[in-house]
Design an enzyme around this catalytic site. Sequence first.
Site, PDB file in Angstrom:
ATOM      1  N   THR A   1      -7.509  -5.689  -1.560  1.00 40.86           N
ATOM      2  CA  THR A   1      -8.693  -6.559  -1.518  1.00 40.86           C
ATOM      3  C   THR A   1      -8.301  -8.036  -1.497  1.00 40.86           C
ATOM      4  O   THR A   1      -8.978  -8.856  -0.892  1.00 40.86           O
ATOM      5  CB  THR A   1      -9.585  -6.250  -2.737  1.00 40.86           C
ATOM      6  OG1 THR A   1     -10.081  -4.925  -2.594  1.00 40.86           O
ATOM      7  CG2 THR A   1     -10.750  -7.211  -2.850  1.00 40.86           C
TER       8      THR A   1
ATOM      9  N   SER B   1      -4.214  -0.045  -1.219  1.00 39.75           N
ATOM     10  CA  SER B   1      -3.149   0.498  -2.069  1.00 39.75           C
ATOM     11  C   SER B   1      -3.029   2.016  -1.937  1.00 39.75           C
ATOM     12  O   SER B   1      -1.925   2.562  -1.940  1.00 39.75           O
ATOM     13  CB  SER B   1      -3.406   0.119  -3.534  1.00 39.75           C
ATOM     14  OG  SER B   1      -4.646   0.640  -3.988  1.00 39.75           O
TER      15      SER B   1
ATOM     16  N   THR C   1      -5.947  -2.996  -6.017  1.00 36.42           N
ATOM     17  CA  THR C   1      -5.999  -2.680  -7.451  1.00 36.42           C
ATOM     18  C   THR C   1      -6.173  -1.183  -7.726  1.00 36.42           C
ATOM     19  O   THR C   1      -5.904  -0.734  -8.836  1.00 36.42           O
ATOM     20  CB  THR C   1      -7.145  -3.443  -8.140  1.00 36.42           C
ATOM     21  OG1 THR C   1      -8.376  -3.056  -7.537  1.00 36.42           O
ATOM     22  CG2 THR C   1      -6.957  -4.943  -8.042  1.00 36.42           C
ATOM     23  N   ASP C   2      -6.637  -0.422  -6.712  1.00 38.05           N
ATOM     24  CA  ASP C   2      -6.972   0.987  -6.984  1.00 38.05           C
ATOM     25  C   ASP C   2      -5.792   1.765  -7.553  1.00 38.05           C
ATOM     26  O   ASP C   2      -5.938   2.513  -8.516  1.00 38.05           O
ATOM     27  CB  ASP C   2      -7.470   1.670  -5.706  1.00 38.05           C
ATOM     28  CG  ASP C   2      -8.878   1.247  -5.349  1.00 38.05           C
ATOM     29  OD1 ASP C   2      -9.492   0.495  -6.128  1.00 38.05           O
ATOM     30  OD2 ASP C   2      -9.372   1.667  -4.279  1.00 38.05           O
TER      31      ASP C   2
HETATM   32  C1  SIN Z   1      -7.249  -1.243  -2.762  1.00 36.18           C
HETATM   33  O1  SIN Z   1      -6.821  -0.770  -3.801  1.00 36.18           O
HETATM   34  O2  SIN Z   1      -6.511  -1.454  -1.784  1.00 36.18           O
HETATM   35  C2  SIN Z   1      -8.679  -1.611  -2.607  1.00 36.18           C
HETATM   36  C3  SIN Z   1      -9.305  -2.081  -3.858  1.00 36.18           C
HETATM   37  C4  SIN Z   1      -8.722  -3.352  -4.387  1.00 36.18           C
HETATM   38  O3  SIN Z   1      -7.768  -3.922  -3.905  1.00 36.18           O
HETATM   39  O4  SIN Z   1      -9.271  -3.828  -5.404  1.00 36.18           O
END
Ligand code: SIN
Length: 411
Positions: free
Chosen positions: A66, A113, A144-145
Amino acid sequence: MSFHRNVAALRGRVPLAVAAAVALLIVFLPGADGAPAQPPQAVPKSVVRAADEALPTVTVVATGGTMAGLSDTPTSFQRYRAGTLLMEDMLAEVPNLDEVANVNSLQFGNKGSGGYTIAELYDLSLAVDNALRTSDGVVVTTGTDTMEEIGFFLDLTVRSPKPVVITGAMRPWTVIGSDAQANLFNAIVTAASGKTGWFGTVLMLNDEIHAVRDVTKTSSYRMDTFQTPEFGLLGYVDDLKVRIMRMPPRALRVFETRGSVVTTANALRNWRTPFDLTTIEKADLPRVEIFYNAQEAGGEAIDAWAAAGVEGIVTAGTGAGGISGAAGQARTRAVQVGVMFASTTRTGSGSVYGGSGAVFPADSLNAPHARLLLMMALAFNDGVDDVRADFVEWAGLQADITSALPSLRTS
Ligand code: SIN
């Protein structure tokens, strides 16, 4: 900053956003035969800037998420394309970096991710160690995932004790009030401070620094999503001040000298995990899956994984790690064909102890973290006893500092 000033600030980003949108349009246009075009392949690209010798050097290894997201509009917080913007362009938009560090970048990839394979994480770990040969610290940007998994993979495998800081964002780069720019800046400040050397990989988000071993994502959208249950954060970043309030137990192993003086050589011997990726092939990393227990859960998934050649299974059990009768019977069958198990709790915190034979206790590791440790223990050992010994040492020793502090014990 007011809404209008935010919008005005975003206007300055329009060329970057337009360029990225055009590039994506070209890449995703259907092929001549009407078949959908493939997503862009990651092309590792390094950008090395001129150095100010008075400052530390930090390399940002970018993987997307993100943070590198391009939103549909300046207010579409949840409608955006993750892994779109390039790190070099993003760094050019972050002010005052030249007061903090010489910042280089490596565009390792650019996607969400969850899209990374374990084989790619193997390459990422080697890329981080390679960057640390010439840099004082590395920042890894990811979605973050699965950030806690990517971070723990690095924590278990990177050989250098220099700072590794993983970060990302809950809001894409191009919306008002995005956390992306501040997180990138503060992660670079953290790495440049050198204060998390010997800590292993730490996670910096929302101004907070966490041990990646213990941290977990707790909310799908909130910016304070990363929490460390029970133990709390290691420290925080306030402006340019990096405050470290506690050390991860792993860092204290550096002082576990068994009577001899602390030298870099014996510090490294204590601190490094046995999981040196340069001694194995990426194909040696085995499949490990997670079974989530629930009321009267069936054991069919465990039977199917065993039949499919999965070498390890982590159970996320109820309470202190319990699993249903059917799941327990399936586990017994799987152990008979060589599958090894790690027990965790689905409660969100607390330790799991006990277990025997091919069923190992994961201590305070959550299920996704235990999965990666079991993967490593299986890849680097043969036989239940050796896998168990490595697993239990790295699950448990990191959670208990007292063995590192013999000189402070009272008789
Ligand atoms: C991801 O994990 O690539 C999408 C969600 C995020 O980055 O918060």
